[in-house]
Design a protein around this motif. Structure first.
Motif, PDB file in Angstrom:
ATOM      1  N   GLY B 137     -43.419  28.769  67.127  1.00  0.00           N
ATOM      2  CA  GLY B 137     -44.714  28.318  66.758  1.00  0.00           C
ATOM      3  C   GLY B 137     -45.954  29.097  67.041  1.00  0.00           C
ATOM      4  N   ARG B 138     -45.601  30.388  67.442  1.00  0.00           N
ATOM      5  CA  ARG B 138     -46.547  31.107  67.660  1.00  0.00           C
ATOM      6  C   ARG B 138     -47.655  31.601  66.647  1.00  0.00           C
ATOM      7  NH1 ARG B 138     -46.012  37.006  70.862  1.00  0.00           N
ATOM      8  NH2 ARG B 138     -44.843  37.685  68.858  1.00  0.00           N
ATOM      9  N   ASN B 139     -47.027  31.911  65.561  1.00  0.00           N
ATOM     10  CA  ASN B 139     -47.865  32.517  64.351  1.00  0.00           C
ATOM     11  C   ASN B 139     -48.426  31.423  63.838  1.00  0.00           C
ATOM     12  OD1 ASN B 139     -46.759  34.946  64.522  1.00  0.00           O
ATOM     13  ND2 ASN B 139     -45.160  34.607  63.131  1.00  0.00           N
ATOM     14  N   VAL B 140     -48.053  30.079  63.685  1.00  0.00           N
ATOM     15  CA  VAL B 140     -48.635  29.029  63.186  1.00  0.00           C
ATOM     16  C   VAL B 140     -50.070  28.651  63.974  1.00  0.00           C
ATOM     17  CG1 VAL B 140     -48.511  26.592  62.370  1.00  0.00           C
ATOM     18  CG2 VAL B 140     -46.324  27.989  62.126  1.00  0.00           C
ATOM     19  N   LEU B 141     -49.736  28.635  65.239  1.00  0.00           N
ATOM     20  CA  LEU B 141     -50.885  28.076  66.228  1.00  0.00           C
ATOM     21  C   LEU B 141     -51.781  29.318  66.013  1.00  0.00           C
ATOM     22  CD1 LEU B 141     -49.392  27.015  69.619  1.00  0.00           C
ATOM     23  CD2 LEU B 141     -51.008  25.948  67.892  1.00  0.00           C
ATOM     24  N   PHE B 142     -51.403  30.613  65.887  1.00  0.00           N
ATOM     25  CA  PHE B 142     -52.301  31.591  65.799  1.00  0.00           C
ATOM     26  C   PHE B 142     -53.277  31.507  64.955  1.00  0.00           C
ATOM     27  CE2 PHE B 142     -53.964  36.041  64.909  1.00  0.00           C
ATOM     28  CZ  PHE B 142     -54.844  35.952  66.018  1.00  0.00           C
ATOM     29  N   ILE B 143     -52.883  31.239  63.564  1.00  0.00           N
ATOM     30  CA  ILE B 143     -53.457  31.117  62.304  1.00  0.00           C
ATOM     31  C   ILE B 143     -54.422  29.959  62.417  1.00  0.00           C
ATOM     32  CG2 ILE B 143     -52.943  30.560  59.852  1.00  0.00           C
ATOM     33  CD1 ILE B 143     -50.646  32.460  59.876  1.00  0.00           C
ATOM     34  N   ALA B 144     -53.971  29.024  62.945  1.00  0.00           N
ATOM     35  CA  ALA B 144     -54.636  27.717  63.060  1.00  0.00           C
ATOM     36  C   ALA B 144     -55.931  27.829  63.761  1.00  0.00           C
ATOM     37  CB  ALA B 144     -53.691  26.518  63.886  1.00  0.00           C
ATOM     38  N   VAL B 145     -55.673  28.777  65.052  1.00  0.00           N
ATOM     39  CA  VAL B 145     -56.781  29.030  65.833  1.00  0.00           C
ATOM     40  C   VAL B 145     -57.834  29.987  64.752  1.00  0.00           C
ATOM     41  CG1 VAL B 145     -57.735  30.301  67.717  1.00  0.00           C
ATOM     42  CG2 VAL B 145     -55.913  28.778  67.954  1.00  0.00           C
ATOM     43  N   PHE B 146     -57.324  30.791  64.182  1.00  0.00           N
ATOM     44  CA  PHE B 146     -58.226  31.846  63.501  1.00  0.00           C
ATOM     45  C   PHE B 146     -58.778  30.948  62.415  1.00  0.00           C
ATOM     46  CE2 PHE B 146     -58.728  34.398  59.466  1.00  0.00           C
ATOM     47  CZ  PHE B 146     -59.388  35.367  59.934  1.00  0.00           C
ATOM     48  N   ALA B 147     -58.110  30.191  61.667  1.00  0.00           N
ATOM     49  CA  ALA B 147     -58.960  29.332  60.807  1.00  0.00           C
ATOM     50  C   ALA B 147     -59.847  28.291  61.188  1.00  0.00           C
ATOM     51  CB  ALA B 147     -57.937  28.119  60.018  1.00  0.00           C
ATOM     52  N   LEU B 148     -59.984  28.130  62.715  1.00  0.00           N
ATOM     53  CA  LEU B 148     -61.030  27.053  63.008  1.00  0.00           C
ATOM     54  C   LEU B 148     -62.382  27.938  62.946  1.00  0.00           C
ATOM     55  CD1 LEU B 148     -59.272  25.338  66.181  1.00  0.00           C
ATOM     56  CD2 LEU B 148     -60.275  24.131  63.967  1.00  0.00           C
TER      57      LEU B 148
END
Lengths: 322, 311
Positions: B137-148
Motif C-alpha cells: 500500500g506504499r504508493n496509495v498512501l503516498f499519493i494520499a499524502v500528496f493529495a492532502l
C-alpha cells in the motif's frame, strides 16, 4: 507568562518530542533484518498518519458536513449556504473580487518574473539584481501590506497639507488631486492585487530563470544560426522550452492567490467591497459567528483548488513521461 | 589539408564575446540590433528593480524619521532634511501593554522553533518510509499524502479549534501542532523527492554491511539530506514566521502567545495613522525572516526548484 516560562515550555515540548522520536527509532532499530519493512514503515508513518488524520482529514470532512447546517451548526439547511453565496449581493461581490484576484495575479506576477529573468540573464551582478526582486518573498503579507498601505496613504486635499504616500505625491506632482485609493471599488481590489504581485514576482522569476538556464545551448545556437530574431527566439525557443515551468508557476501562484487573507485583512479589513472568499470565510466563521456560511465558503475554496491541482499533476506526469 | 578552418558553431561556442571577423549581412544586422536593444533591456530591468525596491526603502527611511516629520511630510523629503532618530524603534519595542512588539517577537521565536523541528523530523521519517521501505500500500498512501496538499487550511480551522478546546489544548502547543500538521504533506513530498535521487547502490551497500533501516537513515542518508532539510527548514521558518491566519485562530485574543504578525496587524488596525510606529514595527517584523532568507538563500532557492520543477 514570562519569557522564561515560555522558553521552559518550549524546551519541555521539544524534549518530549525528542523522547517519543527516540523511542520510535529505538524500537525500529530492533528490526535489523532486511524483511523488517512492514513494522518499520508502520512506526515511521504512525505519528504523521495520526496528525494528518486528526488535523487534515477529519476537519475537512467535518467542514463539508458543517456547510449543510445553519449559522449555529444545529439544523440542517441543505444547500442554502451555497445558495446564499451565489445569490446575496454581498457574497457575489466577494466572488467577483476572488475571480479578479485569481485572473490577474498569477499572470501579471509570472509575466513580470519572466521578463525580469530574461532581462537579467547573464547580466553583470545578476545575483544582486535577482535578490532585489526576490526579497519581498521573505516579507510577511502583513508587513508587505503595511509597506503598500503607506504608498497608498491619503491626506485630504487642503492647503498646507502635504501627501505622505508616494502614489498621491506623484499625482500631485503631475498636477492632479490626491485620491483616497482604498475606498473606490473595484480599483481598491486591483491595488490590493498589486501587493501580492509584488510578493510573488520573485518566486516566478526564480523558477523561470532556472528553467531558462536549463535550455540546451545547442538549440539556442541552432536557432541563432538560422537567423531567428530576439522576439522569435523568445516565441519559438524560450517559451516552448519553459512551458512546464510556466504552468507550475501559474498554478502555484493561483492557489496562493485563492487563499489570500492577510492582505485584505490588514489593508482594508474587507470593507469598501474588497473581501475575497478566504477572508469572507474568516469573518463569517469567527466574527459573524455564521459557521454554516463560513464552512460553505471554505468548501468552495476547496472545490476551486481541486481542478488547479489536478491540472498541475497531469502536467507533471506529462513532463515526466517525456 | 593545409588550411583548416574550424566550423563556425565551434568557434562561436568557444569564444562568444569576439565575433568572427567575416560577417554575413544578416549577422551584422543581428549584432547591431542586439547592441541597440541592450540599453533598452538594461533600462527595463532597472525600472522593475526600482519599482520593487522603493516600497521597502520608503518604509525603511520612514522608520528612522521623527514622528512629526513622518506624519506631515513624505519620506522622500528626508534627502533634503535628513533627521534621524531611534525613538520609533524604542517606542514600538518597549511600550507597556499589548502594543509593545518586543514580546511578540519572543513569541514568534517560541512558535517558530518547534513548528520547524517537529514537522521536519516527522517528515524525514515518513519520507524515508515512502522512499526506501517496501511495504504493501506504499504508493496509495503516498499519493494520499500528496493529495492532502489540496486541503486549504481554512477548511480545517474550525473543527481543529473545537478539538483543541475539547482536549484542553490551548496556547503554544495548539499552534505548534497546527503548524506541524499543515507542513507535513509538502515536507514529505519534497524530502521524498530528494531521497529518491540518492543512488540505490549506496543503500544496498549499507544493507549488505548489515545496516538496518534506522542505521541507513541516520548514518547514510541524513548527511546527504542536509541541503534538502535546510531548504525545507527555511521554507517552514518563513511560512510560520509570516503566518497570520493560524496565529489569529489558535492564539486566541491574548497577546501572551500571539506572534509578531498579529502584533503588527493589531497595530495597523488601531494606530492606522501612526506611521512612525507602523514603519518601525513592520521593519522589526521583517528583519528576522529577511536575514534568515538572505543568509540561506542558496538552499531556499534549491528547495523551491525541487518542489516546483521536479514534481
Amino acid at each position: 507568562m514570562t519569557t522564561l516560562e515560555k522558553l521552559t515550555s518550549m524546551a519541555g515540548a521539544l524534549l518530549l518530542f525528542g523522547a517519543v522520536m527516540g523511542l520510535i527509532l529505538y524500537i525500529a532499530g530492533r528490526f535489523g533484518e532486511r524483511r523488517a519493512g512492514k513494522p518499520v514503515a508502520f512506526l515511521f508513518l504512525l505519528p504523521t498518519a495520526l496528525l494528518v488524520a486528526v488535523g487534515l482529514v477529519y476537519p475537512a470532512l467535518r467542514t463539508i458536513y458543517q456547510s449543510f447546517f445553519d449559522a449555529g451548526g444545529t439544523s440542517f439547511v441543505g444547500l442554502d449556504n451555497f445558495a446564499t453565496i451565489f445569490t446575496s449581493s454581498d457574497e457575489l461581490t466577494v466572488l467577483r473580487n476572488t475571480v479578479l484576484w485569481v485572473v490577474v495575479t498569477p499572470f501579471i506576477a509570472t509575466a513580470v518574473g519572466l521578463l525580469y529573468a530574461i532581462l537579467v540573464d547573464g547580466a553583470r551582478m545578476e545575483a544582486f539584481a535577482k535578490a532585489l526582486i526576490f526579497l519581498p518573498m521573505a516579507i510577511s503579507f502583513v508587513g508587505a501590506s503595511i509597506i503598500w498601505k503607506f504608498i497608498y496613504a491619503y491626506r485630504p486635499d487642503q492647503a498646507n497639507v502635504k501627501q505622505i504616500g508616494v502614489l498621491n505625491q506623484i499625482v500631485v506632482w503631475l498636477g492632479g488631486t490626491p485620491v483616497n485609493w482604498l475606498v473606490g471599488s473595484p480599483l481598491n481590489t486591483l491595488l490590493l492585487i498589486v501587493i501580492l504581485i509584488w510578493i510573488q514576482a520573485g518566486f516566478a522569476m526564480t523558477i523561470l530563470s532556472a528553467a531558462i538556464k536549463a535550455i540546451p545551448g545547442d538549440i539556442v545556437e541552432a536557432a541563432r544560426l538560422d537567423g531567428v530574431t530576439t522576439l522569435g527566439m523568445f516565441r519559438f525557443v524560450t517559451l516552448p522550452s519553459i512551458r512546464p515551468a510556466v504552468v507550475v508557476v501559474l498554478t502555484t501562484i493561483g492557489i496562493a492567490t485563492l487563499k489570500v487573507f492577510d492582505i485584505v485583512r490588514t489593508v482594508t479589513g474587507g470593507s469598501f467591497n474588497t473581501s475575497v472568499v478566504a477572508y469572507e470565510f474568516y469573518s463569517q466563521t469567527f466574527s459573524s459567528s455564521n459557521q454554516g456560511l463560513g464552512s460553505a465558503l471554505a468548501v468552495l475554496l476547496f472545490v476551486l483548488v481541486i481542478p488547479i491541482v489536478a491540472y498541475n499533476i497531469r502536467q507533471m506526469r506529462a513532463t515526466e513521461a517525456r | 589539408m593545409t588550411t583548416f578552418t574550424p566550423p563556425p558553431v565551434l568557434e562561436k561556442k568557444n569564444d562568444p564575446p569576439v565575433p568572427p571577423p567575416p560577417l554575413s549581412g544578416s549577422e551584422v544586422a543581428e549584432s547591431a540590433a542586439k547592441r541597440l536593444s541592450r540599453p533598452w533591456a538594461t533600462a527595463a530591468a532597472l525600472i522593475i528593480a526600482v519599482l520593487w525596491t522603493i516600497p521597502t526603502f520608503g518604509l525603511l527611511v520612514s522608520s528612522f524619521r521623527p514622528e512629526k516629520l513622518t506624519k506631515t511630510t513624505g519620506w522622500w523629503t528626508f534627502f533634503s532634511n535628513p533627521t534621524v532618530t531611534l525613538d520609533n524603534y524604542r517606542a514600538v519595542l518597549t511600550t507597556e501593554g499589548s502594543s509593545g512588539l518586543g514580546k511578540y517577537v519572543i513569541n514568534s521565536f517560541i512558535i517558530v522553533i518547534p513548528s520547524v523541528v517537529i514537522p521536519l523530523v516527522l517528515a524525514t521519517l515518513a519520507a524515508y518510509a515512502f522512499a526506501w521501505v517496501k511495504f504493501p500500500g506504499r504508493n496509495v498512501l503516498f499519493i494520499a499524502v500528496f493529495a492532502l496538499q489540496i486541503v486549504p487550511i481554512q477548511v480545517t480551522l474550525l473543527p481543529l479549534l473545537k478539538l483543541y478546546v475539547k482536549g484542553d489544548l490551548v496556547g503554544f502547543p495548539a499552534i505548534w501542532i497546527s503548524h506541524s500538521i499543515f507542513a507535513l504533506p509538502l515536507a514529505i513530498f519534497l524530502l521524498h523527492n530528494f531521497m529518491r535521487e540518492i543512488p540505490a547502490e549506496l543503500i544496498e551497500a549499507a544493507r549488505v554491511d548489515g545496516a538496518g533501516h534506522v542505521k541507513i537513515l541516520t548514518a547514510v542518508l541524513l548527511p546527504l539530506l542536509k541541503p534538502a532539510i535546510a531548504a525545507f527548514g527555511i521554507f517552514q521558518f518563513l511560512w510560520v514566521w509570516n503566518d497570520l491566519l493560524v496565529a489569529l485562530v489558535f492564539a486566541g485574543g491574548g497577546s501572551d502567545v500571539a506572534p509578531i504578525t498579529k502584533g503588527l496587524a493589531d497595530l495597523s488596525g488601531t494606530r492606522d495613522s501612526a506611521w512612525h510606529l507602523l514603519s518601525a514595527g513592520a521593519l522589526v517584523a521583517i528583519i528576522v525572516p529577511v536575514v534568515v532568507f538572505l543568509s540561506l538563500q542558496r538552499y531556499f532557492v534549491r528547495g523551491l526548484l525541487a518542489g516546483g520543477l521536479k514534481g
